[in-house]
Motif scaffolding. Structure first.
Motif, PDB file in Angstrom:
ATOM      1  N   LEU A 112       0.396  -1.203   0.325  1.00  0.00           N
ATOM      2  CA  LEU A 112      -0.263   0.176   0.345  1.00  0.00           C
ATOM      3  C   LEU A 112       0.712   1.129   0.030  1.00  0.00           C
ATOM      4  O   LEU A 112       0.812   2.118  -0.126  1.00  0.00           O
ATOM      5  CB  LEU A 112      -0.277  -0.011   0.893  1.00  0.00           C
ATOM      6  N   SER A 113       1.911   1.185   1.070  1.00  0.00           N
ATOM      7  CA  SER A 113       2.760   2.450   0.698  1.00  0.00           C
ATOM      8  C   SER A 113       4.166   1.740   1.022  1.00  0.00           C
ATOM      9  O   SER A 113       4.093   0.628   1.571  1.00  0.00           O
ATOM     10  CB  SER A 113       2.330   3.829   1.926  1.00  0.00           C
ATOM     11  N   LEU A 114       5.706   2.595   0.520  1.00  0.00           N
ATOM     12  CA  LEU A 114       6.769   2.093   1.081  1.00  0.00           C
ATOM     13  C   LEU A 114       6.784   4.121   1.273  1.00  0.00           C
ATOM     14  O   LEU A 114       7.873   4.314   0.138  1.00  0.00           O
ATOM     15  CB  LEU A 114       7.490   1.787  -0.176  1.00  0.00           C
ATOM     16  N   GLU A 115       8.011   4.009   2.522  1.00  0.00           N
ATOM     17  CA  GLU A 115       8.989   5.229   2.062  1.00  0.00           C
ATOM     18  C   GLU A 115      10.294   5.057   3.382  1.00  0.00           C
ATOM     19  O   GLU A 115      10.522   3.849   3.608  1.00  0.00           O
ATOM     20  CB  GLU A 115       7.665   5.911   4.202  1.00  0.00           C
ATOM     21  N   HIS A 116      11.279   5.207   2.417  1.00  0.00           N
ATOM     22  CA  HIS A 116      12.654   5.622   3.086  1.00  0.00           C
ATOM     23  C   HIS A 116      13.355   6.839   3.789  1.00  0.00           C
ATOM     24  O   HIS A 116      12.854   7.671   2.976  1.00  0.00           O
ATOM     25  CB  HIS A 116      13.162   5.689   1.195  1.00  0.00           C
ATOM     26  N   LYS A 117      13.507   6.642   4.630  1.00  0.00           N
ATOM     27  CA  LYS A 117      14.052   7.717   4.888  1.00  0.00           C
ATOM     28  C   LYS A 117      15.493   7.610   5.383  1.00  0.00           C
ATOM     29  O   LYS A 117      15.992   6.305   5.362  1.00  0.00           O
ATOM     30  CB  LYS A 117      13.209   7.869   7.201  1.00  0.00           C
ATOM     31  N   LEU A 118      16.174   8.491   5.078  1.00  0.00           N
ATOM     32  CA  LEU A 118      17.517   8.189   5.316  1.00  0.00           C
ATOM     33  C   LEU A 118      18.285   9.779   5.540  1.00  0.00           C
ATOM     34  O   LEU A 118      18.362  10.619   5.436  1.00  0.00           O
ATOM     35  CB  LEU A 118      18.463   8.135   3.621  1.00  0.00           C
ATOM     36  N   ALA A 119      19.676   8.772   6.731  1.00  0.00           N
ATOM     37  CA  ALA A 119      20.158   9.941   7.031  1.00  0.00           C
ATOM     38  C   ALA A 119      21.562   9.710   6.379  1.00  0.00           C
ATOM     39  O   ALA A 119      22.308   8.342   6.200  1.00  0.00           O
ATOM     40  CB  ALA A 119      20.122   9.975   8.035  1.00  0.00           C
ATOM     41  N   THR A 120      22.732  11.011   6.421  1.00  0.00           N
ATOM     42  CA  THR A 120      23.899  10.722   5.366  1.00  0.00           C
ATOM     43  C   THR A 120      24.470  12.184   5.537  1.00  0.00           C
ATOM     44  O   THR A 120      24.211  12.879   5.854  1.00  0.00           O
ATOM     45  CB  THR A 120      23.942  10.664   4.206  1.00  0.00           C
ATOM     46  N   GLY A 121      26.170  12.003   5.513  1.00  0.00           N
ATOM     47  CA  GLY A 121      26.566  13.344   4.964  1.00  0.00           C
ATOM     48  C   GLY A 121      26.758  13.285   3.511  1.00  0.00           C
ATOM     49  O   GLY A 121      26.402  12.574   2.688  1.00  0.00           O
TER      50      GLY A 121
END
Length: 721
Positions: A451-460
């Motif tokens: 139904l839904s897909l979420e990507h949370k990314l942390a990086t330099g």
């Protein structure tokens, strides 16, 4: 050939800047206050764009020279660093020049004889696919035009074949004609020949640089020698963010062979008659540094965590449904990575009055030239940039360099100076790949549909070191480079990608595949988790979300080809794990199936099927070599490589404590090529990205363990206890 003259008139640089600046303030204000929407639009645009070559001058006299032996030299504006572009360029030129492939030599262009550009992002061949053919075709027609004038015959009567011009009983080689011409009249660029007439493109060709490499010819920057050349050694701060506190030069100044010892604001240098004498003298200098001894890997992990730093939403489609059957959430981390090139950064600088000559193994010569001009006051036109072959680049040699130090040392002693980073400096003072943190969250309905897909990314950041100061506040985060591959490319109704960027106290930059490596690891590992929770075969699950766009249609076809070639749907031995992953890198699709086993606690990869759709295939053998090399680099980074920090400095200083894959870790690699477009796209970087998730998914397939932290061997050691 005669040098070209530029009679074009246009707006002056000063007038251009005045006119451009009139609207710049308003433009920047508009970008800043409307930045949320603009960021997403820009992310959408960049994800679909074809990467430009960065080359704007296509005068055939700057690209080609006709030699007295009737061979042709092509002066490449892109550098050769193992990717095989010289062979591909020669093949493209041969298709239009009417000369045999073995009669085309390819060399690096320099500012003394041609055009220099930036080499990276796997676009050298794809971005010049048409341009090289057009320049070659223009040269061919120019030769015909000149022959018609020499012979006094109609242009249409002149033909060309195998480097010979002919007409009504007359013949003349290209070289014979070129020797008679002092001023060239350039013909109009003709319509290119149809691809159906290609003699070389699409057929396997041996690399034209292989002989020099096998025989050990001095073609790399580190091989450079000049008359009167001496050697430099430089001491940089080995601590992160450290500053020079005190220096005692006395121990080095009077040693045998030492010509000069100098101290600059951030470094100390020695020039001597030999490298040994220079490095020995440098070791005698007493230096103290001001730094934070408490900074460690823990600090980088805390800084690079979702929710910390500047937040930017780069993709948002649909609205996440609340009526779901099950919800999955997983976290992933990747570590700091080093480039670990075989050849360290190398510069030979020679200052003679107001002129500077630089010979170097570097990816971005225009940037180096400008930084030398800015730092030392040389006019750009007085800085001759001469590239050499690179013993590996991978983004490490795009911006960071030691050319300024080499030029200062050369100016001080009045001699050419050979200066290279030591291996320790490559690890402690070069650019690194930033660590990352990912949170993936997906919602499934009762039928197992996403139904839904979420990507949370942390990086330099990876790409902010060379942009104007006003750009980072507008972009908010480096979603163009570090965020490359973070977007969800499957056909799902509700998707969202958000990025958090933290500035780190050490220099981070591009690494082969840029953000694709880490982002594909997270997304494709999570897709596997969703597939197993939905009770669907992982390959079929991915096919279910390949929509009808051109790119996803190509992805579907490549996955189907991979399934057939790898016998994906057939039963496997119980002691064998099998996993897969896929990614899109601009216009190229790469997919991999990894087969592995576990022996005495060690992950042993037995076979890799690497499928690639790079569009138009130029040299199949060149593609095979690139894919095999990318596969091994990816195996190394996935299983073993990890940069760590203790007591304010990088722990790793050489290969004794930075483990990489070796020949004994090399599995059977089967490269599968599929031509899904009539335009070529990148090859060098895309195959690196699907390997890490394919390995992780294969480990789950074999053991039931989900590994979500790289390097996987270390995580397996911890998790399986």
């Amino acid at each position: 050939m005669a040098k070209p003259t530029n009679n074009q008139k246009g707006i002056s640089r000063r007038k251009f800047l005045i006119r451009a600046s009139t609207g710049m303030g308003g433009t920047i204000a508009l970008l800043y206050f409307g930045r949320s929407i603009i960021r997403r639009e820009l992310s959408d645009f960049i994800a679909e764009m074809e990467m430009p070559s960065g080359i704007s001058d296509f005068d055939h006299q700057l690209w080609f020279e006709i030699n007295s032996d009737n061979t042709v030299t092509l002066k490449s504006p892109k550098v050769e660093m193992g990717q095989g572009i010289f062979t591909g360029f020669a093949m493209l030129a041969a298709e239009e020049l009417d000369i045999a492939l073995h009669k085309i030599n390819v060399v690096h262009a320099s500012t003394l004889n041609g055009i220099i550009g930036n080499t990276g992002v796997s676009n050298s061949t794809s971005s010049l696919y048409v341009s090289i053919r057009e320049v070659a075709a223009t040269l061919r027609e120019t030769l015909k035009l000149q022959a018609s004038k020499v012979w006094g015959l109609p242009l249409e009567s002149i033909t060309s074949k195998d480097g010979v011009l002919s007409s009504t009983g007359k013949e003349m080689t290209y070289a014979e004609l070129a020797g008679q011409i002092t001023v060239w009249e350039t013909a109009q660029t003709p319509v290119l020949r149809p691809e159906s007439s290609f003699r070389y493109v699409g057929k396997e060709q041996q690399r034209i640089d292989v002989k020099d490499k096998v025989l050990g010819k001095p073609i790399y920057g580190i091989d450079t020698t000049l008359p009167g050349m001496v050697f430099g050694a430089v001491m940089y701060c080995p601590y992160i963010g450290g500053k020079l506190k005190s220096v005692d030069l006395k121990g080095a100044q009077n040693l045998v062979g030492v010509l000069k010892v100098i101290q600059e604001k951030e470094w100390v240098g020695v020039v001597a008659n030999s490298r040994f004498e220079a490095e020995n003298a440098l070791s005698r200098i007493k230096v103290s540094w001001d730094y934070d001894p408490d900074y460690s890997t823990k600090n980088t992990i805390e800084a690079v965590t979702v929710g910390i730093g500047t937040e930017v939403t780069i993709q948002k489609e649909g609205i996440a449904g609340v009526d779901y059957h099950q919800q999955l959430k997983s976290e992933f981390r990747t570590p700091i990575g080093f480039h670990a090139c075989m050849e360290p950064s190398i510069v030979v600088a020679n200052v003679e009055g107001e002129k500077l000559t630089v010979i170097t193994s570097h990816q971005h010569l225009p940037f180096m030239q400008q930084s030398l001009s800015d730092a030392l006051g040389f006019r750009s036109e007085n800085i001759a940039m001469i590239p050499a072959f690179l013993g590996g680049g991978f983004g490490r040699k795009t911006f960071k360099h030691n050319a300024v130090e080499a030029a200062i040392l050369s100016k001080t002693v009045g001699k050419p100076v050979h200066l290279l980073f030591t291996r320790q400096q490559e690890f402690q003072n070069g650019f690194v790949r930033p660590n990352t943190h990912h949170i993936l969250q997906g919602k499934l309905d009762k039928n197992g549909q996403i139904l839904s897909l979420e990507h949370k990314l942390a990086t330099g950041p990876m790409g902010f070191m060379a942009v104007p100061e006003f750009v980072p506040p507008i972009l908010g985060a480096d979603f163009i480079v570090a965020g490359h591959g973070a977007r969800i490319s499957y056909s799902i109704d509700s998707i969202k990608t958000t990025m958090w960027q933290s500035m780190l106290p050490f220099e981070t930059c591009m690494w082969r595949g840029v953000g694709m490596f880490a982002n594909t690891f997270a997304i494709e590992s999570f897709m596997d988790e969703l597939a197993h929770n939905a009770g669907v075969n992982p390959l079929q699950f991915r096919l279910d979300y390949c929509g009808d766009s051109v790119q996803l249609t190509r992805r579907r076809k490549l996955l189907e080809v991979l399934a057939e070639k790898s016998s994906w749907y057939e039963a496997k031995p119980e002691n064998l794990g099998r996993g897969l992953a896929v990614c899109d890198d601009h216009k190229t699709i790469a997919a991999a199936v990894v087969e592995l086993k576990i022996e005495s606690g060690k992950i042993i990869i037995t076979k890799v099927y690497q499928a690639i759709d790079p569009g138009k295939i130029i040299n199949p053998e060149g593609i095979r070599q690139q894919v095999e090399g990318a596969t091994m680099m990816a195996i190394s980074a996935s299983l073993y490589e990890e940069g760590t920090i203790e007591n304010g400095q990088f722990v790793e200083t050489n290969f004794h404590n930075y483990k990489v894959a070796t020949l004994m870790h090399t599995p059977e690699i089967e490269v599968i090529m599929h031509e899904g477009s009539d335009k070529p796209s990148g090859v060098g970087e895309p195959p690196i990205s699907p390997i890490a998730p394919a390995i992780a998914n294969a480990i789950y397939n074999l053991t039931g363990l989900r590994l979500r932290i790289l390097p996987l061997q270390g995580e397996f050691d911890t998790t399986s206890k």
